[in-house]
Each structure stands twice: as structure tokens, then as C-alpha cells.
Design a protein around this motif. Structure first.
Motif, PDB file in Angstrom:
ATOM      1  N   ILE A   1       0.867  -1.137   0.120  1.00  0.00           N
ATOM      2  CA  ILE A   1       0.019   0.040   0.044  1.00  0.00           C
ATOM      3  C   ILE A   1       0.798   1.239   0.060  1.00  0.00           C
ATOM      4  CG2 ILE A   1      -1.683   1.412   1.278  1.00  0.00           C
ATOM      5  CD1 ILE A   1      -2.971  -0.691   0.088  1.00  0.00           C
TER       6      ILE A   1
ATOM      7  N   THR B   1      -0.639   7.133   2.658  1.00  0.00           N
ATOM      8  CA  THR B   1      -0.760   5.488   2.739  1.00  0.00           C
ATOM      9  C   THR B   1      -2.292   5.286   3.229  1.00  0.00           C
ATOM     10  OG1 THR B   1       1.587   5.364   3.127  1.00  0.00           O
ATOM     11  CG2 THR B   1       0.032   3.563   3.862  1.00  0.00           C
TER      12      THR B   1
ATOM     13  N   HIS C   1      -5.072   3.222   1.270  1.00  0.00           N
ATOM     14  CA  HIS C   1      -5.640   1.932   2.071  1.00  0.00           C
ATOM     15  C   HIS C   1      -7.136   2.183   1.962  1.00  0.00           C
ATOM     16  CE1 HIS C   1      -6.468  -0.782   5.264  1.00  0.00           C
ATOM     17  NE2 HIS C   1      -5.760  -1.572   4.672  1.00  0.00           N
TER      18      HIS C   1
ATOM     19  N   LYS D   1      -9.946  -0.446   0.186  1.00  0.00           N
ATOM     20  CA  LYS D   1     -10.947  -0.998   0.911  1.00  0.00           C
ATOM     21  C   LYS D   1     -12.369  -0.971   0.453  1.00  0.00           C
ATOM     22  CE  LYS D   1      -8.330  -3.548   3.549  1.00  0.00           C
ATOM     23  NZ  LYS D   1      -8.331  -4.874   3.138  1.00  0.00           N
TER      24      LYS D   1
END
Length: 153
Positions: free
Chosen positions: A21, A32, A36, A40
Motif C-alpha cells: 500500500i 498511505t 488504503h 478497501k
């Protein structure tokens, strides 16, 4: 609708889904945590359907790839369902695509060699229900193999 960051995430992850990531975030210009969160959300939304490793078939001794056009005796729902259930039983059939045109289905099959394909033909393809005709084409070499899908944006 995808924004440019989501589109970049999808492009990068189709090239290499194992990218960390932090590296992915750096490539596309996000933090980051933001990257992330977006990954998701793309997973939850179904745009990322899963992850897998690409295996080289030749490393497994699978040097022959065949495309088999299948014509059925009937296009009734029962005939299609029976054929599709049967196809699921054979690992040698990598893909089964319902098509329009002269063939009802196109199968993609791998084998070690022509003798192995003959065995698959006799013990797998010939046992599929409702088949009235088969036309096999062998792949000579791949000119272009795209592993991912074009992502707009």
C-alpha cells in the motif's frame, strides 16, 4: 463513477496486486491511509473482486492451449444448464463462454501436448451433454495477452 485516484489504483493493482500500500500510495500521489481506505472501498464495492497469482502454464508442463467451439443440439434452458453444470467438473476447461454466432460456447483448454489433448477430448469433451458439434483451434503463439481490463479515467 471512478475518480482519477481510483482509476490509477485499479490500473496499478492489475499490473501487480501484491504491491505494498505504501508503494501504491507513493505511485499515485496519496497518503498511505487514504490509499488504503480507497482500496478497501473498491473491494467492498466489488470493483476489486479478488486477488490471485499468475502461474506460467509452461512451468507446469502445459504447453498446448486450445479453443473449442461447441454447438449444442438444443438451446433450451435445460440443455444450457446441463452443459454448464458439466463443464464445471473438468479442471482442464479453464474458461467457458456463452457466445452468439455459429457456436453456442467457446472453451479454453490447456493440455501438456496433442496426446494429452486427445485424452481430454475423449474423456472430457465427448462426455459433455447435448453437444452436436465441436471445432478445435490450437494456439500457435500469443501476440497480445492483457491481464487486466481497461480502466476509464
Amino acid at each position: 463513477m471512478l475518480d482519477r485516484f481510483d482509476a490509477q489504483i485499479l490500473r496499478e493493482m492489475q499490473r501487480d496486486s501484491a504491491v505494498p500500500i505504501a508503494v501504491l500510495a507513493d505511485r499515485i500521489g496519496l497518503s498511505t491511509s487514504a490509499c488504503h481506505r480507497r482500496v478497501k472501498l473498491l473491494e467492498k464495492g466489488g470493483l476489486i473482486a479478488g486477488y490471485s497469482a499468475r502461474v506460467d502454464p509452461r512451468a507446469l508442463g502445459l504447453d498446448l492451449e486450445a479453443f473449442v467451439e461447441i454447438t449444442l443440439t438444443s438451446q433450451s434452458q435445460e440443455a444450457l444448464d446441463a452443459f454448464e453444470r458439466a463443464v464445471m467438473l473438468y479442471d482442464e476447461i479453464l474458461e467457458c463462454i456463452l457466445t452468439t454466432g455459429t457456436a453456442d460456447y467457446i472453451l479454453r483448454i490447456v493440455a501438456r501436448d496433442v496426446a494429452d489433448y486427445d485424452n481430454i477430448h475423449r474423456n472430457c469433451l465427448a462426455r459433455l451433454p447435448g453437444v452436436s458439434g465441436m471445432q478445435t483451434s490450437f494456439a500457435l503463439r500469443a501476440i497480445k495477452q492483457r491481464r487486466g481490463y481497461p480502466v476509464p479515467g
